[in-house]
Enzyme design. Structure first.
Site, PDB file in Angstrom:
ATOM      1  N   GLY A   8       0.801  -1.224   0.000  1.00  0.00           N
ATOM      2  CA  GLY A   8       0.000   0.000   0.000  1.00  0.00           C
ATOM      3  C   GLY A   8       0.829   1.266   0.000  1.00  0.00           C
ATOM      4  O   GLY A   8       1.718   1.446  -0.834  1.00  0.00           O
ATOM      5  N   THR A   9       0.566   2.135   0.961  1.00  0.00           N
ATOM      6  CA  THR A   9       1.162   3.467   0.973  1.00  0.00           C
ATOM      7  C   THR A   9       2.646   3.473   1.320  1.00  0.00           C
ATOM      8  O   THR A   9       3.294   4.506   1.200  1.00  0.00           O
ATOM      9  CB  THR A   9       0.430   4.393   1.968  1.00  0.00           C
ATOM     10  OG1 THR A   9       0.627   3.913   3.298  1.00  0.00           O
ATOM     11  CG2 THR A   9      -1.056   4.486   1.652  1.00  0.00           C
ATOM     12  N   LEU A  10       3.212   2.321   1.722  1.00  0.00           N
ATOM     13  CA  LEU A  10       4.644   2.243   2.027  1.00  0.00           C
ATOM     14  C   LEU A  10       5.494   1.852   0.817  1.00  0.00           C
ATOM     15  O   LEU A  10       6.720   1.852   0.894  1.00  0.00           O
ATOM     16  CB  LEU A  10       4.892   1.253   3.175  1.00  0.00           C
ATOM     17  CG  LEU A  10       4.362   1.694   4.538  1.00  0.00           C
ATOM     18  CD1 LEU A  10       4.400   0.539   5.526  1.00  0.00           C
ATOM     19  CD2 LEU A  10       5.153   2.878   5.069  1.00  0.00           C
ATOM     20  N   GLU A  82       1.401   0.923  11.757  1.00  0.00           N
ATOM     21  CA  GLU A  82       0.224   0.196  11.283  1.00  0.00           C
ATOM     22  C   GLU A  82      -0.795  -0.065  12.399  1.00  0.00           C
ATOM     23  O   GLU A  82      -1.776  -0.772  12.187  1.00  0.00           O
ATOM     24  CB  GLU A  82       0.637  -1.133  10.636  1.00  0.00           C
ATOM     25  CG  GLU A  82       1.566  -0.972   9.437  1.00  0.00           C
ATOM     26  CD  GLU A  82       0.906  -0.362   8.213  1.00  0.00           C
ATOM     27  OE1 GLU A  82      -0.243   0.132   8.302  1.00  0.00           O
ATOM     28  OE2 GLU A  82       1.539  -0.367   7.154  1.00  0.00           O
TER      29      GLU A  82
END
Length: 158
Positions: A8-10, A82
């Site tokens: 995802g956003t990482l 997270e």
């Protein structure tokens, strides 16, 4: 060192990738790209348009992501980032290697393309019931054609 699969956003080019390169969080070394062996629902949900990999194997798509070797400090940072175990749970998953760039000289640390590795991934079992009915994606991109741009801030992190 532990292997972590990010989807995802990482990932590189995504809004939170800077956390993977921030040395004060620990060390994360990009190793390659992979694909979950099992199918999972990857949805974009919540008021901040966050990607969630719902821990419901066998449903959805094989998910594309990146594999990193991380040290204990980075793993602890990722757990906090997270909101593990409240929002996401760090779960071992089987990942098929699509591309490997790792530079280790030890042959056992250089898996072949199409081989399977076990990596940690941050998936969730603590999702809203209606999320299972959202559209499923196989590859997250914050700037994708889905039109659900990730909100700038949702973590209280710097």
């Amino acid at each position: 060192m532990a292997r972590v699969f990010v989807y995802g956003t990482l990932k590189k080019g995504q809004p939170n990738y800077h956390n993977m390169t921030e040395r004060t969080h620990g060390t994360a070394k990009f190793q390659g790209r992979g694909l979950t062996v099992e199918k999972y629902p990857l949805v974009i949900a919540g008021k901040y348009n966050i990607p969630f990999l719902l821990n419901t194997p066998g449903r959805g798509h094989r998910i594309t992501g990146e594999i990193y070797f991380v040290d204990d400090k980075m793993l602890q940072f990722l757990d906090e980032f997270e909101d593990c175990p409240n929002m996401y749970q760090r779960t071992p998953m089987r990942i098929e290697i699509v591309e490997w760039e790792g530079t280790s000289s030890a042959p056992e640390e250089r898996p072949a393309v199409n081989s399977i590795l076990e990596c940690y991934a941050y998936s969730t079992t603590t999702y809203q019931p209606e999320w299972i009915n959202l559209p499923y994606y196989d590859n997250y991109d914050s700037f994708g054609k889905h039109g659900l741009l990730k909100a700038e801030k949702w973590h209280p992190s710097p």
